[in-house]
Write a protein that holds these residues in place. Structure first.
Motif, PDB file in Angstrom:
ATOM      1  N   MET A  79       8.456 -26.620  40.177  1.00  0.00           N
ATOM      2  CA  MET A  79       8.344 -25.800  38.967  1.00  0.00           C
ATOM      3  C   MET A  79       9.717 -25.266  38.573  1.00  0.00           C
ATOM      4  O   MET A  79      10.496 -24.858  39.436  1.00  0.00           O
ATOM      5  CB  MET A  79       7.386 -24.634  39.197  1.00  0.00           C
ATOM      6  CG  MET A  79       5.931 -25.041  39.397  1.00  0.00           C
ATOM      7  SD  MET A  79       4.841 -23.609  39.533  1.00  0.00           S
ATOM      8  CE  MET A  79       3.259 -24.412  39.678  1.00  0.00           C
ATOM      9  N   THR A  80       9.994 -25.286  37.279  1.00  0.00           N
ATOM     10  CA  THR A  80      11.275 -24.832  36.769  1.00  0.00           C
ATOM     11  C   THR A  80      11.151 -23.451  36.156  1.00  0.00           C
ATOM     12  O   THR A  80      10.198 -23.177  35.417  1.00  0.00           O
ATOM     13  CB  THR A  80      11.803 -25.817  35.702  1.00  0.00           C
ATOM     14  OG1 THR A  80      11.819 -27.133  36.248  1.00  0.00           O
ATOM     15  CG2 THR A  80      13.199 -25.430  35.259  1.00  0.00           C
ATOM     16  N   GLN A  81      12.094 -22.588  36.439  1.00  0.00           N
ATOM     17  CA  GLN A  81      12.085 -21.226  35.884  1.00  0.00           C
ATOM     18  C   GLN A  81      12.626 -21.261  34.465  1.00  0.00           C
ATOM     19  O   GLN A  81      13.838 -21.223  34.245  1.00  0.00           O
ATOM     20  CB  GLN A  81      12.924 -20.290  36.749  1.00  0.00           C
ATOM     21  CG  GLN A  81      12.337 -20.038  38.129  1.00  0.00           C
ATOM     22  CD  GLN A  81      13.222 -19.115  38.951  1.00  0.00           C
ATOM     23  OE1 GLN A  81      14.429 -19.236  38.956  1.00  0.00           O
ATOM     24  NE2 GLN A  81      12.600 -18.188  39.657  1.00  0.00           N
ATOM     25  N   VAL A  82      11.729 -21.357  33.500  1.00  0.00           N
ATOM     26  CA  VAL A  82      12.150 -21.459  32.106  1.00  0.00           C
ATOM     27  C   VAL A  82      11.645 -20.307  31.242  1.00  0.00           C
ATOM     28  O   VAL A  82      12.131 -20.112  30.132  1.00  0.00           O
ATOM     29  CB  VAL A  82      11.684 -22.790  31.474  1.00  0.00           C
ATOM     30  CG1 VAL A  82      12.294 -23.973  32.193  1.00  0.00           C
ATOM     31  CG2 VAL A  82      10.165 -22.898  31.468  1.00  0.00           C
ATOM     32  N   TRP A  83      10.694 -19.541  31.728  1.00  0.00           N
ATOM     33  CA  TRP A  83      10.025 -18.544  30.897  1.00  0.00           C
ATOM     34  C   TRP A  83      10.682 -17.172  30.991  1.00  0.00           C
ATOM     35  O   TRP A  83      11.083 -16.731  32.071  1.00  0.00           O
ATOM     36  CB  TRP A  83       8.568 -18.398  31.315  1.00  0.00           C
ATOM     37  CG  TRP A  83       7.718 -19.557  30.920  1.00  0.00           C
ATOM     38  CD1 TRP A  83       7.433 -20.662  31.678  1.00  0.00           C
ATOM     39  CD2 TRP A  83       7.050 -19.738  29.678  1.00  0.00           C
ATOM     40  NE1 TRP A  83       6.622 -21.521  30.969  1.00  0.00           N
ATOM     41  CE2 TRP A  83       6.364 -20.986  29.747  1.00  0.00           C
ATOM     42  CE3 TRP A  83       6.945 -18.970  28.519  1.00  0.00           C
ATOM     43  CZ2 TRP A  83       5.601 -21.468  28.691  1.00  0.00           C
ATOM     44  CZ3 TRP A  83       6.178 -19.454  27.463  1.00  0.00           C
ATOM     45  CH2 TRP A  83       5.517 -20.691  27.554  1.00  0.00           C
ATOM     46  N   THR A  84      10.736 -16.499  29.861  1.00  0.00           N
ATOM     47  CA  THR A  84      10.962 -15.060  29.834  1.00  0.00           C
ATOM     48  C   THR A  84       9.648 -14.400  29.428  1.00  0.00           C
ATOM     49  O   THR A  84       9.054 -14.768  28.405  1.00  0.00           O
ATOM     50  CB  THR A  84      12.057 -14.662  28.833  1.00  0.00           C
ATOM     51  OG1 THR A  84      13.299 -15.259  29.227  1.00  0.00           O
ATOM     52  CG2 THR A  84      12.228 -13.143  28.791  1.00  0.00           C
ATOM     53  N   VAL A  85       9.188 -13.469  30.224  1.00  0.00           N
ATOM     54  CA  VAL A  85       7.921 -12.789  29.955  1.00  0.00           C
ATOM     55  C   VAL A  85       8.216 -11.360  29.505  1.00  0.00           C
ATOM     56  O   VAL A  85       8.884 -10.601  30.209  1.00  0.00           O
ATOM     57  CB  VAL A  85       7.010 -12.787  31.196  1.00  0.00           C
ATOM     58  CG1 VAL A  85       5.725 -12.006  30.913  1.00  0.00           C
ATOM     59  CG2 VAL A  85       6.672 -14.223  31.602  1.00  0.00           C
ATOM     60  N   VAL A  86       7.717 -11.017  28.320  1.00  0.00           N
ATOM     61  CA  VAL A  86       7.898  -9.691  27.741  1.00  0.00           C
ATOM     62  C   VAL A  86       6.669  -8.853  28.059  1.00  0.00           C
ATOM     63  O   VAL A  86       5.540  -9.249  27.748  1.00  0.00           O
ATOM     64  CB  VAL A  86       8.101  -9.781  26.216  1.00  0.00           C
ATOM     65  CG1 VAL A  86       8.245  -8.383  25.612  1.00  0.00           C
ATOM     66  CG2 VAL A  86       9.322 -10.631  25.888  1.00  0.00           C
ATOM     67  N   VAL A  87       6.892  -7.692  28.677  1.00  0.00           N
ATOM     68  CA  VAL A  87       5.794  -6.802  29.064  1.00  0.00           C
ATOM     69  C   VAL A  87       6.026  -5.439  28.417  1.00  0.00           C
ATOM     70  O   VAL A  87       6.919  -4.699  28.839  1.00  0.00           O
ATOM     71  CB  VAL A  87       5.702  -6.646  30.594  1.00  0.00           C
ATOM     72  CG1 VAL A  87       4.507  -5.764  30.967  1.00  0.00           C
ATOM     73  CG2 VAL A  87       5.604  -8.002  31.283  1.00  0.00           C
ATOM     74  N   PRO A  88       5.273  -5.080  27.391  1.00  0.00           N
ATOM     75  CA  PRO A  88       5.423  -3.751  26.789  1.00  0.00           C
ATOM     76  C   PRO A  88       4.645  -2.698  27.577  1.00  0.00           C
ATOM     77  O   PRO A  88       3.519  -2.951  28.003  1.00  0.00           O
ATOM     78  CB  PRO A  88       4.839  -3.930  25.384  1.00  0.00           C
ATOM     79  CG  PRO A  88       3.888  -5.067  25.515  1.00  0.00           C
ATOM     80  CD  PRO A  88       4.302  -5.908  26.685  1.00  0.00           C
ATOM     81  N   VAL A  89       5.253  -1.539  27.788  1.00  0.00           N
ATOM     82  CA  VAL A  89       4.590  -0.457  28.527  1.00  0.00           C
ATOM     83  C   VAL A  89       4.739   0.833  27.727  1.00  0.00           C
ATOM     84  O   VAL A  89       5.847   1.278  27.452  1.00  0.00           O
ATOM     85  CB  VAL A  89       5.195  -0.272  29.932  1.00  0.00           C
ATOM     86  CG1 VAL A  89       4.420   0.809  30.692  1.00  0.00           C
ATOM     87  CG2 VAL A  89       5.181  -1.578  30.719  1.00  0.00           C
ATOM     88  N   LYS A  90       3.614   1.429  27.388  1.00  0.00           N
ATOM     89  CA  LYS A  90       3.625   2.689  26.644  1.00  0.00           C
ATOM     90  C   LYS A  90       4.115   3.835  27.530  1.00  0.00           C
ATOM     91  O   LYS A  90       4.166   3.720  28.755  1.00  0.00           O
ATOM     92  CB  LYS A  90       2.213   3.015  26.150  1.00  0.00           C
ATOM     93  CG  LYS A  90       1.679   2.082  25.089  1.00  0.00           C
ATOM     94  CD  LYS A  90       0.232   2.384  24.768  1.00  0.00           C
ATOM     95  CE  LYS A  90       0.050   3.770  24.160  1.00  0.00           C
ATOM     96  NZ  LYS A  90      -1.350   3.999  23.719  1.00  0.00           N
ATOM     97  N   ARG A  91       4.414   4.954  26.879  1.00  0.00           N
ATOM     98  CA  ARG A  91       4.671   6.172  27.655  1.00  0.00           C
ATOM     99  C   ARG A  91       3.452   6.483  28.511  1.00  0.00           C
ATOM    100  O   ARG A  91       2.314   6.387  28.048  1.00  0.00           O
ATOM    101  CB  ARG A  91       4.979   7.346  26.724  1.00  0.00           C
ATOM    102  CG  ARG A  91       6.418   7.352  26.239  1.00  0.00           C
ATOM    103  CD  ARG A  91       6.773   8.659  25.572  1.00  0.00           C
ATOM    104  NE  ARG A  91       8.216   8.731  25.339  1.00  0.00           N
ATOM    105  CZ  ARG A  91       9.069   9.282  26.163  1.00  0.00           C
ATOM    106  NH1 ARG A  91       8.623   9.822  27.302  1.00  0.00           N
ATOM    107  NH2 ARG A  91      10.360   9.311  25.893  1.00  0.00           N
ATOM    108  N   LEU A  92       3.691   6.853  29.756  1.00  0.00           N
ATOM    109  CA  LEU A  92       2.603   6.977  30.720  1.00  0.00           C
ATOM    110  C   LEU A  92       1.553   8.004  30.307  1.00  0.00           C
ATOM    111  O   LEU A  92       0.363   7.815  30.556  1.00  0.00           O
ATOM    112  CB  LEU A  92       3.175   7.335  32.091  1.00  0.00           C
ATOM    113  CG  LEU A  92       4.078   6.265  32.718  1.00  0.00           C
ATOM    114  CD1 LEU A  92       4.680   6.781  34.012  1.00  0.00           C
ATOM    115  CD2 LEU A  92       3.311   4.972  32.960  1.00  0.00           C
ATOM    116  N   GLY A  93       1.977   9.075  29.677  1.00  0.00           N
ATOM    117  CA  GLY A  93       1.029  10.110  29.293  1.00  0.00           C
ATOM    118  C   GLY A  93       0.000   9.641  28.287  1.00  0.00           C
ATOM    119  O   GLY A  93      -1.118  10.158  28.228  1.00  0.00           O
ATOM    120  N   GLY A  94       0.354   8.640  27.487  1.00  0.00           N
ATOM    121  CA  GLY A  94      -0.562   8.140  26.467  1.00  0.00           C
ATOM    122  C   GLY A  94      -1.144   6.777  26.776  1.00  0.00           C
ATOM    123  O   GLY A  94      -1.891   6.228  25.961  1.00  0.00           O
TER     124      GLY A  94
END
Length: 215
Positions: free
Chosen positions: A1-16
């Protein structure tokens, strides 16, 4: 397997974040649970053999410090802009290549199942965006785009149908740990049956001990 992907992970402010989970674990602060979900998700993505980079979009300083220490790249979010704006912002920061957007509430995620879905997206019909619906089938947990194709996220209520209507194709046979996002206490119990990541598992054990249930 080739490392080709960039994965975007959005995370809100923890309180909300993850408001429907509030109070799901007795004695466990809600922000700790929201942080654990994100940390276990990012940890699994970092361990995925086809992922070259994890890019977390957040304006929460605790999240930023946590995921940066785990090896993720952090891009500041625009407060109040919403999930789809955060995903577009993250994808723009990548600057090209194979890009995927992933929700931050997958504490049971197995790196091998994510790899299988991303490999299927890369070897399927291109240039076409691909998506993975959540367990109920209405929402979306993963949206992937090949080079030169905008991510064009449509996350939210009815996002699976919205992504399909926008021309994205569903990825068949995605693994259960990838499809099991966590919005409610029932979802968390279902994820626990699949096997939680270490941070979320520890909090569930603490919550069970506080409630006097067997761990």
């Amino acid at each position: 397997m080739t490392q080709v992907w960039t994965v975007v992970v959005p995370v809100k402010r923890l309180g909300g974040a993850k408001s429907r989970l509030r109070g799901a674990l007795p004695g466990v602060p809600h922000e700790e649970l929201a942080l654990a979900l994100a940390a276990d998700t990012v940890g699994a993505v970092r361990a995925c053999p086809v992922v070259a980079e994890v890019l977390v979009v957040t304006d929460d300083p605790r999240v930023a410090a946590e995921v940066a220490a785990a090896g993720a790249r952090v891009v500041p979010d625009h407060p109040g802009a919403g999930l789809n704006a955060a995903l577009r912002h993250g994808a723009a920061a990548v600057g090209g290549g194979w890009v995927a957007g992933l929700t931050a509430d997958l504490p049971a995620l197995r790196p091998a199942e994510l790899a299988a879905a991303l490999e299927a997206a890369r070897t399927g019909p291109n240039p076409v965006r691909r998506y993975v619906p959540d367990t109920p089938g209405d929402g979306t947990v993963l949206l992937a785009a090949p080079p030169g194709v905008p991510l064009d996220p449509r996350f939210g209520v009815g996002s699976a149908a919205a992504h399909a209507a926008s021309g994205a194709l569903a990825l068949p046979d995605a693994g259960p740990s990838l499809r099991r996002d966590v919005d409610t206490a029932e979802d968390l119990a279902a994820a626990a049956r699949l096997g939680l990541g270490p941070r979320t598992a520890a909090l569930c054990e603490a919550g069970a001990s506080t409630a006097g249930r067997p761990v």
